[in-house]
Scaffold this motif. Structure first.
Motif, PDB file in Angstrom:
ATOM      1  N   ARG A 130       0.815  -1.214   0.000  1.00 52.21           N
ATOM      2  CA  ARG A 130       0.000   0.000   0.000  1.00 52.21           C
ATOM      3  C   ARG A 130       0.851   1.267   0.000  1.00 52.21           C
ATOM      4  O   ARG A 130       0.321   2.368  -0.115  1.00 52.21           O
ATOM      5  CB  ARG A 130      -0.928   0.007   1.215  1.00 52.21           C
ATOM      6  N   CYS A 131       2.160   1.119   0.144  1.00 51.64           N
ATOM      7  CA  CYS A 131       3.062   2.271   0.207  1.00 51.64           C
ATOM      8  C   CYS A 131       3.576   2.596  -1.189  1.00 51.64           C
ATOM      9  O   CYS A 131       4.382   1.854  -1.752  1.00 51.64           O
ATOM     10  CB  CYS A 131       4.232   1.970   1.151  1.00 51.64           C
ATOM     11  N   LYS A 132       3.134   3.692  -1.763  1.00 54.50           N
ATOM     12  CA  LYS A 132       3.503   4.046  -3.129  1.00 54.50           C
ATOM     13  C   LYS A 132       4.963   4.467  -3.260  1.00 54.50           C
ATOM     14  O   LYS A 132       5.463   4.602  -4.374  1.00 54.50           O
ATOM     15  CB  LYS A 132       2.590   5.159  -3.643  1.00 54.50           C
ATOM     16  N   GLY A 133       5.633   4.658  -2.135  1.00 52.76           N
ATOM     17  CA  GLY A 133       7.052   5.001  -2.189  1.00 52.76           C
ATOM     18  C   GLY A 133       7.945   3.811  -2.468  1.00 52.76           C
ATOM     19  O   GLY A 133       9.142   3.976  -2.697  1.00 52.76           O
ATOM     20  N   LEU A 134       7.370   2.604  -2.453  1.00 60.54           N
ATOM     21  CA  LEU A 134       8.134   1.396  -2.734  1.00 60.54           C
ATOM     22  C   LEU A 134       7.976   0.994  -4.199  1.00 60.54           C
ATOM     23  O   LEU A 134       6.965   1.294  -4.838  1.00 60.54           O
ATOM     24  CB  LEU A 134       7.678   0.248  -1.837  1.00 60.54           C
ATOM     25  N   VAL A 135       8.971   0.291  -4.706  1.00 62.40           N
ATOM     26  CA  VAL A 135       8.914  -0.250  -6.062  1.00 62.40           C
ATOM     27  C   VAL A 135       8.338  -1.660  -6.042  1.00 62.40           C
ATOM     28  O   VAL A 135       7.547  -2.037  -6.908  1.00 62.40           O
ATOM     29  CB  VAL A 135      10.319  -0.265  -6.698  1.00 62.40           C
ATOM     30  N   GLY A 136       8.739  -2.441  -5.059  1.00 63.22           N
ATOM     31  CA  GLY A 136       8.268  -3.816  -4.966  1.00 63.22           C
ATOM     32  C   GLY A 136       8.320  -4.319  -3.542  1.00 63.22           C
ATOM     33  O   GLY A 136       9.042  -3.785  -2.698  1.00 63.22           O
ATOM     34  N   VAL A 137       7.541  -5.360  -3.277  1.00 67.16           N
ATOM     35  CA  VAL A 137       7.508  -6.006  -1.964  1.00 67.16           C
ATOM     36  C   VAL A 137       7.620  -7.509  -2.182  1.00 67.16           C
ATOM     37  O   VAL A 137       6.901  -8.085  -3.005  1.00 67.16           O
ATOM     38  CB  VAL A 137       6.213  -5.685  -1.199  1.00 67.16           C
ATOM     39  N   LEU A 138       8.530  -8.127  -1.451  1.00 72.31           N
ATOM     40  CA  LEU A 138       8.761  -9.558  -1.576  1.00 72.31           C
ATOM     41  C   LEU A 138       8.553 -10.219  -0.225  1.00 72.31           C
ATOM     42  O   LEU A 138       9.012  -9.717   0.802  1.00 72.31           O
ATOM     43  CB  LEU A 138      10.185  -9.790  -2.088  1.00 72.31           C
ATOM     44  N   GLY A 139       7.854 -11.348  -0.222  1.00 77.84           N
ATOM     45  CA  GLY A 139       7.607 -12.081   1.010  1.00 77.84           C
ATOM     46  C   GLY A 139       7.975 -13.551   0.861  1.00 77.84           C
ATOM     47  O   GLY A 139       7.618 -14.184  -0.132  1.00 77.84           O
TER      48      GLY A 139
END
Length: 268
Positions: A144-153
């Motif tokens: 939900r954070c538009k300041g990030l490019v990607g999220v990996l889990g």
């Protein structure tokens, strides 16, 4: 849109709704028709198959080749290569990596190894939490954070049940809303997400014949709106791109062995 003076209330509301839809699409990185923006992976045949590249603002799943709860380095490597492409295409922003603790079955992603693949570690934020439920929460908040490019889990074997399906749908919704791209990593082969991810990849290490570059046999098992596919690729960290693996690629990279000069050769 038409002349507002000649439009009735219903027409004006329809035009306003259309405009809002276009704004939401732009914010999600899509066009007005809902088509996702894409990140080229640097290999023409692969990008064409994907419809222009990896879909942004979507969830992608990567599974490994092991058949037990063992950490798989090929999964980390392929994911890191995709993150390199994302960061190179983005104007700014970082990567949020939600890790699992090291255990008796394997360790965590190794920072120097990721850097060796070309990943800028100054733009990667690692998050450790207590359990998988908190990891899903951290991943959703990151998406939900538009300041990030990607999220990996990183996750273990898929858990059956409605709770797991709801969690994955929430991840997909968060990604589509913000335009941030998400990745689910699972080392166990055959264990896939219950939800309809945009793409699902199976990654297996392939023989390299002594070449130090990582070589993978990739299987695209699911692609939203597209067809499955398979490739044997290697990752060229110097160029930050995927290339097709064949014998010529290996020969062009492996240095020839140097011959030790005999005493007679030296005298000559």
């Amino acid at each position: 849109m038409g002349d507002p003076k000649r439009s009735n209330g219903a027409g004006q509301r329809a035009d306003l709704a259309s405009l809002r839809a276009q704004v939401r699409a732009i914010e999600r990185g899509t066009d007005a028709g809902g088509k996702a923006a894409r990140c080229p992976l640097g290999l023409k045949s692969l990008d064409q198959h994907l419809g222009g590249g990896l879909a942004l603002g979507r969830i992608h799943e990567i599974t490994g080749e092991t058949r037990a709860e063992v950490r798989d380095a090929s999964v980390f490597g392929f994911a890191a290569a995709l993150l390199v492409r994302l960061l190179s295409a983005a104007r700014g922003g970082d990567i949020l990596w939600c890790v699992r603790d090291a255990n008796m079955f394997g360790g965590m992603a190794y920072g120097w190894g990721l850097a060796g693949l070309g990943l800028d570690m100054d733009r990667v934020l690692f998050v450790e939490v207590r359990d998988e439920a908190e990891r899903l929460w951290a991943m959703e908040e990151g998406l939900r954070c538009k300041g990030l490019v990607g999220v990996l889990g990183e996750f273990g074997p898929v858990r059956a049940g409605e709770a797991a399906r709801v969690a994955e749908r929430r991840l997909q919704l968060a990604a589509e809303t913000s335009g941030v791209t998400g990745f689910l990593l699972r080392s166990v082969t055959g264990e896939t997400a219950a939800g309809a991810v945009d793409s699902r990849w199976s990654v297996r290490a392939a023989p390299s014949g002594g070449d130090p570059r990582p070589v993978w046999s990739l299987s695209l098992d699911r692609l939203r709106g597209g067809q499955p596919g398979a490739w044997k690729l290697f990752w060229e960290a110097r160029d930050g791109r995927f290339q097709v693996w064949d014998e010529r690629a290996r020969v062009s990279h492996v240095r020839p062995k140097t011959r030790t000069l005999a005493a007679s050769d030296a005298a000559a």
